[in-house]
Design an enzyme around this catalytic site. Sequence first.
Site, short mmCIF file in Angstrom:
data_model
loop_
_atom_site.label_atom_id
_atom_site.label_comp_id
_atom_site.label_asym_id
_atom_site.label_seq_id
_atom_site.Cartn_x
_atom_site.Cartn_y
_atom_site.Cartn_z
N GLU A 1 0.84 -1.20 0.07
CA GLU A 1 -0.11 -0.09 -0.22
C GLU A 1 0.78 1.24 0.02
OE1 GLU A 1 -3.46 1.57 3.13
OE2 GLU A 1 -1.66 0.77 3.87
N ASN B 1 -7.37 5.61 -2.06
CA ASN B 1 -6.16 4.69 -1.60
C ASN B 1 -6.43 3.42 -2.63
OD1 ASN B 1 -4.08 3.07 -0.44
ND2 ASN B 1 -4.73 3.64 1.26
N LYS C 1 -9.78 1.19 -2.07
CA LYS C 1 -9.77 1.01 -0.80
C LYS C 1 -11.08 1.07 -0.23
CE LYS C 1 -7.47 1.04 3.69
NZ LYS C 1 -6.26 1.37 4.38
N GLU D 1 -6.43 8.75 7.78
CA GLU D 1 -6.77 8.25 6.39
C GLU D 1 -8.13 8.82 5.90
OE1 GLU D 1 -6.20 4.37 4.37
OE2 GLU D 1 -5.16 4.01 6.25
N CYS E 1 -4.72 -2.88 3.02
CA CYS E 1 -4.46 -2.78 4.52
C CYS E 1 -5.60 -3.02 5.16
CB CYS E 1 -4.04 -1.30 4.62
SG CYS E 1 -3.26 -1.31 6.27
N ASN F 1 0.34 -1.04 5.00
CA ASN F 1 1.29 -0.07 5.91
C ASN F 1 0.72 -0.23 7.41
OD1 ASN F 1 2.78 2.61 4.29
ND2 ASN F 1 2.04 0.76 3.45
#
Length: 313
Positions: A47, A110, A127, A145, A171, A196
Amino acid sequence: MARRLNVAVCQTGPIARAESRADVVARLIALLETAAAGGAELAVFPEMALTTFFPRWDLTDPDEIRAFYEREMPGPDTAPLFAAARRLKVGFALGYCESVVEDGRERRFNTMVLAGRDGAVIGRYRKMHVPGSEAPEEGVTVHLERRYFEPGNLGFPVFSFEGVRIGMAICNDRRWPETYRMLCLNGAEMVLIGYNTPLLLTETPRLAHLRMFHNHLPMQAGAYQNTVWIAAAAKAGVEEGQALIGGSCIIAPSGEIVALANSLGDEVIVHRADLAMNEDCAKAGFDFARYRRPDEYALIAQAAGPRRPATAG
């Protein structure tokens, strides 16, 4: 004829805030070359593989924030990686920060892109499960995020790579059972994941010793319960003062980890995935056509009554 796919997981060590795209892409190309030397046909990167994990910071300068996003893929900075894929004949999945104009406005996701062995883009995933918050919270590890990305709007697509059905996840997606179920209902035979993940969370110090266990647990369960291969790549090591776990791995449909990274730096692991295992493991315990009873589930839920609220103690 046996169906197999040589898959590589390309873990990276930390990426410094000041590290240029050119330098990062050069590192990724070196990893792809190592994967190719190991016989890989497909590789997965972490990621946000092109930048440091910037959502750890409370940033306010629009130009500073904008610099973390890609407006085209491939673009001038990433084109060498796609050229390397063509040269090496190794496809890849790459996590990155995407800025795109949709519905008349800028939207930020993302994202993970899947490229073929000819370097051409096959598809992308955005994502779905975006964690954290939009503003810092006292006593909580800074993880903003939700300020910098909106949840994905592409669902759980599955793409054909050399005749193998490939899904992707990023993730926090890996912690949710519906990620694997939706991908596999859409026909995925292998799921590529990049992540991550902080080593420590301020809000749950008592669980610190379980971080790696909780990293692998949902992926192994997802592989086993859905009889699917999983290849997961971490960004690892101490990045801008924050320790990130490694644990990059390849998991068979049996739930077994068949390859595991040993370091917290740039590292490649490769495994020859036997795609017949998907069907074998389904026969052993998860023959969905025979044993699943979706018509009964709603009746059972109604009889049990509503669940307690998710926020209840």
